[in-house]
Structure formats: C-alpha cells, structure tokens
Design a protein around this motif. Structure first.
Motif, PDB file in Angstrom:
ATOM      1  N   VAL A   3       3.504  20.486 -21.780  1.00 28.91           N
ATOM      2  CA  VAL A   3       3.492  20.986 -20.482  1.00 28.91           C
ATOM      3  C   VAL A   3       3.594  22.499 -20.700  1.00 28.91           C
ATOM      4  O   VAL A   3       2.911  23.111 -19.915  1.00 28.91           O
ATOM      5  CB  VAL A   3       4.595  20.428 -19.726  1.00 28.91           C
ATOM      6  N   ARG A   4       4.575  23.084 -21.560  1.00 28.30           N
ATOM      7  CA  ARG A   4       4.442  24.163 -21.579  1.00 28.30           C
ATOM      8  C   ARG A   4       3.344  25.170 -21.932  1.00 28.30           C
ATOM      9  O   ARG A   4       2.826  26.148 -21.627  1.00 28.30           O
ATOM     10  CB  ARG A   4       5.742  24.796 -22.674  1.00 28.30           C
ATOM     11  N   ASN A   5       2.428  24.512 -23.127  1.00 26.48           N
ATOM     12  CA  ASN A   5       1.336  25.109 -23.561  1.00 26.48           C
ATOM     13  C   ASN A   5       0.268  24.886 -22.539  1.00 26.48           C
ATOM     14  O   ASN A   5      -0.438  25.829 -22.352  1.00 26.48           O
ATOM     15  CB  ASN A   5       0.890  24.370 -24.882  1.00 26.48           C
ATOM     16  N   GLU A   6       0.370  23.840 -21.672  1.00 25.48           N
ATOM     17  CA  GLU A   6      -0.753  23.837 -20.631  1.00 25.48           C
ATOM     18  C   GLU A   6      -0.430  24.850 -19.667  1.00 25.48           C
ATOM     19  O   GLU A   6      -1.394  25.589 -19.108  1.00 25.48           O
ATOM     20  CB  GLU A   6      -0.562  22.441 -20.024  1.00 25.48           C
ATOM     21  N   GLU A   7       0.738  25.114 -19.399  1.00 26.62           N
ATOM     22  CA  GLU A   7       1.245  26.167 -18.296  1.00 26.62           C
ATOM     23  C   GLU A   7       0.620  27.621 -18.843  1.00 26.62           C
ATOM     24  O   GLU A   7       0.144  28.683 -18.003  1.00 26.62           O
ATOM     25  CB  GLU A   7       2.684  26.220 -18.191  1.00 26.62           C
ATOM     26  N   GLU A   8       1.094  27.742 -20.189  1.00 30.25           N
ATOM     27  CA  GLU A   8       0.507  29.046 -20.844  1.00 30.25           C
ATOM     28  C   GLU A   8      -0.994  29.280 -20.816  1.00 30.25           C
ATOM     29  O   GLU A   8      -1.492  30.177 -20.560  1.00 30.25           O
ATOM     30  CB  GLU A   8       1.013  29.360 -22.108  1.00 30.25           C
ATOM     31  N   PHE A   9      -1.569  28.355 -20.751  1.00 28.73           N
ATOM     32  CA  PHE A   9      -3.114  28.218 -20.864  1.00 28.73           C
ATOM     33  C   PHE A   9      -3.398  28.646 -19.618  1.00 28.73           C
ATOM     34  O   PHE A   9      -4.366  29.398 -19.477  1.00 28.73           O
ATOM     35  CB  PHE A   9      -3.514  26.860 -21.519  1.00 28.73           C
ATOM     36  N   LYS A  10      -3.168  27.904 -18.482  1.00 26.09           N
ATOM     37  CA  LYS A  10      -3.192  28.052 -17.011  1.00 26.09           C
ATOM     38  C   LYS A  10      -3.182  29.675 -16.832  1.00 26.09           C
ATOM     39  O   LYS A  10      -3.979  30.197 -16.038  1.00 26.09           O
ATOM     40  CB  LYS A  10      -2.600  27.270 -16.170  1.00 26.09           C
ATOM     41  N   GLU A  11      -1.978  30.289 -17.165  1.00 26.05           N
ATOM     42  CA  GLU A  11      -1.654  31.684 -16.890  1.00 26.05           C
ATOM     43  C   GLU A  11      -2.713  32.508 -17.524  1.00 26.05           C
ATOM     44  O   GLU A  11      -3.327  33.522 -17.135  1.00 26.05           O
ATOM     45  CB  GLU A  11      -0.362  32.110 -17.464  1.00 26.05           C
ATOM     46  N   THR A  12      -2.893  32.228 -18.874  1.00 23.16           N
ATOM     47  CA  THR A  12      -3.917  33.066 -19.490  1.00 23.16           C
ATOM     48  C   THR A  12      -5.203  32.985 -19.156  1.00 23.16           C
ATOM     49  O   THR A  12      -5.971  33.875 -19.042  1.00 23.16           O
ATOM     50  CB  THR A  12      -3.924  32.441 -21.109  1.00 23.16           C
ATOM     51  N   TRP A  13      -5.718  31.668 -18.550  1.00 23.25           N
ATOM     52  CA  TRP A  13      -7.163  31.402 -18.118  1.00 23.25           C
ATOM     53  C   TRP A  13      -6.932  32.231 -16.817  1.00 23.25           C
ATOM     54  O   TRP A  13      -8.178  32.766 -16.312  1.00 23.25           O
ATOM     55  CB  TRP A  13      -7.205  29.936 -17.691  1.00 23.25           C
ATOM     56  N   LYS A  14      -6.192  32.079 -15.793  1.00 21.10           N
ATOM     57  CA  LYS A  14      -5.997  33.053 -14.504  1.00 21.10           C
ATOM     58  C   LYS A  14      -6.241  34.500 -14.881  1.00 21.10           C
ATOM     59  O   LYS A  14      -7.023  35.188 -14.162  1.00 21.10           O
ATOM     60  CB  LYS A  14      -4.690  32.806 -13.901  1.00 21.10           C
ATOM     61  N   LEU A  15      -5.550  34.890 -15.911  1.00 23.24           N
ATOM     62  CA  LEU A  15      -5.577  36.475 -16.631  1.00 23.24           C
ATOM     63  C   LEU A  15      -6.915  36.736 -16.727  1.00 23.24           C
ATOM     64  O   LEU A  15      -7.799  37.771 -16.273  1.00 23.24           O
ATOM     65  CB  LEU A  15      -4.638  36.795 -17.314  1.00 23.24           C
ATOM     66  N   ALA A  16      -7.522  35.584 -17.590  1.00 21.12           N
ATOM     67  CA  ALA A  16      -8.994  35.961 -18.074  1.00 21.12           C
ATOM     68  C   ALA A  16      -9.984  35.911 -17.091  1.00 21.12           C
ATOM     69  O   ALA A  16     -10.971  36.635 -17.112  1.00 21.12           O
ATOM     70  CB  ALA A  16      -9.366  34.784 -18.864  1.00 21.12           C
ATOM     71  N   GLN A  17      -9.782  35.239 -16.077  1.00 21.83           N
ATOM     72  CA  GLN A  17     -10.786  35.039 -14.863  1.00 21.83           C
ATOM     73  C   GLN A  17     -10.823  36.487 -14.175  1.00 21.83           C
ATOM     74  O   GLN A  17     -11.836  36.957 -13.711  1.00 21.83           O
ATOM     75  CB  GLN A  17     -10.570  33.986 -14.069  1.00 21.83           C
ATOM     76  N   ALA A  18      -9.378  36.777 -13.751  1.00 22.06           N
ATOM     77  CA  ALA A  18      -9.367  38.077 -12.981  1.00 22.06           C
ATOM     78  C   ALA A  18      -9.809  39.251 -13.811  1.00 22.06           C
ATOM     79  O   ALA A  18     -10.644  40.069 -13.231  1.00 22.06           O
ATOM     80  CB  ALA A  18      -7.643  38.440 -13.188  1.00 22.06           C
ATOM     81  N   VAL A  19      -9.622  39.352 -15.196  1.00 24.05           N
ATOM     82  CA  VAL A  19     -10.486  40.380 -15.933  1.00 24.05           C
ATOM     83  C   VAL A  19     -12.040  40.308 -15.871  1.00 24.05           C
ATOM     84  O   VAL A  19     -12.933  41.320 -15.588  1.00 24.05           O
ATOM     85  CB  VAL A  19      -9.982  40.322 -17.530  1.00 24.05           C
ATOM     86  N   ALA A  20     -12.421  39.104 -16.160  1.00 27.54           N
ATOM     87  CA  ALA A  20     -13.838  38.774 -16.017  1.00 27.54           C
ATOM     88  C   ALA A  20     -14.617  39.015 -14.566  1.00 27.54           C
ATOM     89  O   ALA A  20     -15.589  39.528 -14.453  1.00 27.54           O
ATOM     90  CB  ALA A  20     -14.203  37.476 -16.494  1.00 27.54           C
ATOM     91  N   ALA A  21     -13.731  39.144 -13.575  1.00 27.97           N
ATOM     92  CA  ALA A  21     -14.327  39.136 -12.104  1.00 27.97           C
ATOM     93  C   ALA A  21     -14.470  40.583 -11.784  1.00 27.97           C
ATOM     94  O   ALA A  21     -15.490  40.862 -11.381  1.00 27.97           O
ATOM     95  CB  ALA A  21     -13.329  38.367 -11.173  1.00 27.97           C
ATOM     96  N   ARG A  22     -13.751  41.439 -12.509  1.00 31.14           N
ATOM     97  CA  ARG A  22     -13.968  42.786 -12.365  1.00 31.14           C
ATOM     98  C   ARG A  22     -14.910  43.405 -13.624  1.00 31.14           C
ATOM     99  O   ARG A  22     -15.127  42.946 -14.603  1.00 31.14           O
ATOM    100  CB  ARG A  22     -12.787  43.675 -12.246  1.00 31.14           C
TER     101      ARG A  22
END
Length: 109
Positions: A3-22
């Motif tokens: 669960v912790r790894n999935e949460e970390e992945f979700k946080e990393t994915w959100k960050l990646a999406q934010a970076v890619a969006a700009r």
C-alpha cells in the motif's frame, strides 16, 4: 508495504503529471534535439516521470548553488537589512548564474 508503494507511486505520478502539464525547457530540448529519445520515452510511458525527476534535480541544484554562491560572496541577512538594494542586485546576479549552471548541467544536457 505494498500500500505504501502504491501511495508513493500515486504521489510521484501526480507530480509527473503536473510537470508534464506545464512547458518545461528540458521537454522542449528533448523534442527538438533528442527526438528519438523523446518519442521512445513517450511511447514507453516514462517521459513524465523522467521530466519530474529532472525538474526535481534542477530545483535542488538551483537552491544549493544559490546558498553556496551567496555564502562565498558574503551576501548575508545583515546586508539585506542594511543595504536592501545592493542585496537585491547581488541576489539577482547569483540567481542568474545559478540558472545558467543548472541549464548547462541538467536542462540542456
């Protein structure tokens, strides 16, 4: 643990999406000068995480360089209080130099 790894992945994915969006300079650099690498990463789905990592490295290096340069040049809080305009000028110069180093070493490399 999973669960912790999935949460970390979700946080990393959100960050990646934010970076890619700009618009990021490194993304543009990849598109224009490393088109095959850019396309491969885009197809494999690794581009956004890669850009997020590059962005994080660049920000960390930028802040570290500013601290180091300010310390070496004697730009202190005391100077900021006594001569704010001189402090601003020195800090602007330090930031420009740090940005140039980050661009050379991380963004356009």
């Amino acid at each position: 643990m999973r669960v912790r790894n999935e949460e970390e992945f979700k946080e990393t994915w959100k960050l990646a999406q934010a970076v890619a969006a700009r618009h990021t300079p490194h993304k543009q650099y990849l598109k224009e000068h490393r088109h095959i690498v850019y396309t491969t990463m885009l197809i494999e789905g690794t581009l956004n995480l890669y850009l997020a990592d590059i962005n994080q490295q660049a920000e960390q290096m930028f802040h570290r360089l500013i601290e180091e340069m300010a310390q070496k040049q004697g730009v202190t809080e005391q100077l900021k209080a006594e001569q704010p305009m001189e402090w601003i000028g020195l800090m602007n110069n330090i930031q420009a130099c740090a940005r140039e180093v980050v661009n050379h070493d991380i963004i356009y490399n």
